[in-house]
Design an enzyme around this catalytic site. Structure first.
Site, PDB file in Angstrom:
ATOM      1  N   ASN A  51     -78.609 -40.981  71.895  1.00 23.07           N
ATOM      2  CA  ASN A  51     -78.131 -42.126  72.649  1.00 23.07           C
ATOM      3  C   ASN A  51     -79.265 -42.610  73.561  1.00 23.07           C
ATOM      4  O   ASN A  51     -80.352 -42.029  73.573  1.00 23.07           O
ATOM      5  CB  ASN A  51     -76.853 -41.793  73.443  1.00 23.07           C
ATOM      6  N   LYS A  52     -79.029 -43.670  74.315  1.00 21.50           N
ATOM      7  CA  LYS A  52     -80.111 -44.275  75.104  1.00 21.50           C
ATOM      8  C   LYS A  52     -80.656 -43.301  76.149  1.00 21.50           C
ATOM      9  O   LYS A  52     -81.883 -43.193  76.328  1.00 21.50           O
ATOM     10  CB  LYS A  52     -79.618 -45.555  75.772  1.00 21.50           C
ATOM     11  N   LYS A  53     -79.779 -42.558  76.816  1.00 21.94           N
ATOM     12  CA  LYS A  53     -80.218 -41.609  77.838  1.00 21.94           C
ATOM     13  C   LYS A  53     -81.072 -40.506  77.207  1.00 21.94           C
ATOM     14  O   LYS A  53     -82.133 -40.143  77.737  1.00 21.94           O
ATOM     15  CB  LYS A  53     -79.001 -41.002  78.536  1.00 21.94           C
ATOM     16  N   GLU A  54     -80.620 -39.983  76.072  1.00 16.05           N
ATOM     17  CA  GLU A  54     -81.370 -38.932  75.383  1.00 16.05           C
ATOM     18  C   GLU A  54     -82.719 -39.446  74.895  1.00 16.05           C
ATOM     19  O   GLU A  54     -83.734 -38.740  74.961  1.00 16.05           O
ATOM     20  CB  GLU A  54     -80.553 -38.401  74.204  1.00 16.05           C
ATOM     21  N   ASP A  79     -70.551 -37.376  67.655  1.00 20.14           N
ATOM     22  CA  ASP A  79     -70.186 -36.647  66.429  1.00 20.14           C
ATOM     23  C   ASP A  79     -69.592 -37.605  65.406  1.00 20.14           C
ATOM     24  O   ASP A  79     -69.872 -37.510  64.208  1.00 20.14           O
ATOM     25  CB  ASP A  79     -69.154 -35.552  66.741  1.00 20.14           C
TER      26      ASP A  79
END
Length: 487
Positions: A199-202, A275
């Site tokens: 995701n964007k944060k990761e 998931d």
């Protein structure tokens, strides 16, 4: 899209951190006298597969065939997890037990539809080299069976650098794609995969790039593709959908970033949404869909899941219903076989929805038909049309009819906003169809006043609707013939 995937059953291997998600459901209306904490009155307990097991659940819900490879402990939680997998029909030949390891279990307390506490039991250290070897050996044995491999990393020690690289290398030699839901800041262990789904944060943490606009998003996507040697790169953007980054060596038309948007109706809980995304992507790609179509399908599945509480899944029916609410469902999704329609009817009745049924040839669709169907739909929640097959129309109207073939007629009806389902029947009457549906309301034209209507014994009530004067297929055909003769 959903219609084309309904009969797919790809065989997908999920490798990663399996766990049990344990939920304590209750209500709270007071503070404890012992400490400033809420007192929750527990009404029920539920357990579901969590972590990589939630990917398994999502694939199962979509209709896929699933195998797992992972490590669990020699404990009661491990035994419970194994039984849960077997009850799902999941192949567990790659599931290894490791002495001294504690199987992961996350317990969540939910009160008034909100999670207020979570407590965990688990081991987080890397699995042993012996366990790595056992997993690789099990995967090698059955690799030819798999259409795709998913690495679902929850950072609990199963997906070590060694295991990830051995799986990716093994998959490449057999031309198998590996999709990765990553964890942590160091993505070097995923090098060589088909693509990752951070995701964007990761993605910010892994690349060191502050993603705040399209330009920085593109830089991060290209960094991931280049540094991790991916075939293509992807970053999930929550309510903004999915960004896909093509290899710069591709043709000019494929360069740069493509955003596939989504719209969530109402967000209750994002638990497990990642998931759902990777499971849906793997399912669609394994079924022959291109990456853009697969991303759109994954977005729809994720939008369904975030509207639920807890780790959840999305079925084909739920995804189709979601797409319908956005008016993005294709018309052929509303054309059903009898078996498919029976499931739709059972689902509607379980929701106490009022079912309306009517039937006819609908050869050349005109204003009279549409107004008739609009009135029919006003009698209930679900409007089902029984459409005479070509053979049935010939028996009723003669050898020159129908003008339009049955699929064309069905598609045009299915495209109408008021129509929920169309089913084609070949019998002269819809008697058996009405018997199966057991509609709340049976609708026929006003010309049936005083006549016997087939199937009324199976319906809650009969409604007669007058046709629009001067509007009929027969008159339309006569006018075409007359105008043609004048010309």
């Amino acid at each position: 899209m959903t219609a084309s995937l309904r009969n797919s059953k790809p065989n997908i291997l999920v490798v990663g951190d399996l766990m049990i998600d344990h939920y304590l459901w209750g209500s709270t209306d007071r503070i404890s006298p012992e400490a400033p904490v809420q007192v929750v009155n527990i009404a029920k307990e539920t357990t579901v597969l969590g972590g990589a097991g939630n990917v398994v659940n999502n694939l199962y819900a979509l209709g896929g065939s699933v195998s797992v490879a992972s490590v669990i402990g020699q404990d009661e939680i491990g035994k419970e997890l194994l039984m849960m997998l077997k009850n799902r029909g999941v192949k567990t030949e790659g599931l290894i037990t490791e002495k001294g390891r504690q199987t992961s279990k996350k317990s969540r307390v939910i009160a008034s539809n909100q999670q207020i506490l979570r407590y965990d039991k688990e081991s987080k250290e890397d699995i042993s080299t012996e366990s790595v070897s056992k997993i690789v050996k099990a995967i090698k044995k059955d690799l030819f069976l798999y259409d795709m491999i998913i690495l679902s990393d929850y950072g609990k020690g199963v997906l070590t650098f060694s295991l990830c690289q051995e799986i990716i290398s093994l998959a490449k030699t057999h031309n198998k794609k590996v999709l990765v839901d990553p964890k942590g800041k160091d993505y070097s262990k995923y090098k060589g995969a088909h693509f990752l789904t951070p995701n964007k944060k990761e993605a910010c943490e892994a690349t060191g790039i502050d993603i705040h606009d399209d330009e920085s998003l593109l830089l991060a996507g290209e960094w991931l593709r280049r540094e991790c040697e991916l075939e293509l790169s992807m970053i999930t953007l929550s309510e903004d959908g999915i960004a896909i980054f093509k290899d710069s060596s591709t043709s000019q038309s494929d360069k740069g970033m493509i955003k596939v948007p989504t719209v969530a109706r109402e967000v209750f809980d994002v638990t497990g949404a990642g998931d759902t995304v990777i499971a849906s992507l793997a399912f669609a790609i394994s079924s022959g869909q291109d990456i853009i179509s697969s991303a759109a399908f994954a977005n729809a599945a994720a939008a369904v899941v975030v509207g639920k509480i807890g780790s959840a899944t999305a079925s084909m029916d739920e995804i189709e219903e979601y797409e319908s609410t956005l008016h993005k469902s294709s018309s052929d999704m509303h054309i059903k076989t009898r078996d498919e329609l029976e499931k739709c009817v059972l689902k509607a009745k379980s929701k106490n929805q009022k079912i309306v049924f009517t039937n006819g040839c609908f050869d050349i669709l005109h204003l009279g038909h549409v107004k008739y169907l609009e009135v029919a739909k006003s009698f209930g929640d679900i409007l089902i049309i029984g459409l005479n097959a070509d053979s049935s129309v010939r028996k009723l109207k003669g050898p020159t009819r129908p003008v339009n073939p049955e699929y064309d007629r069905a598609y045009l009806l299915a495209a109408l906003e008021v129509v929920d389902y169309v089913v084609i029947f070949s019998e002269e009457t819809p008697h058996d169809l009405i018997k199966m549906i057991q509609p709340d309301v049976l609708v026929k034209g006003g010309d049936y006043a005083g006549k016997t209507v087939v199937g009324t014994e199976f319906a809650g009530e009969l409604k007669l609707v007058d046709f629009v004067d001067g509007k009929s297929t027969t008159k339309t055909i006569e006018r075409i013939k007359n105008e043609g003769s004048v010309c």
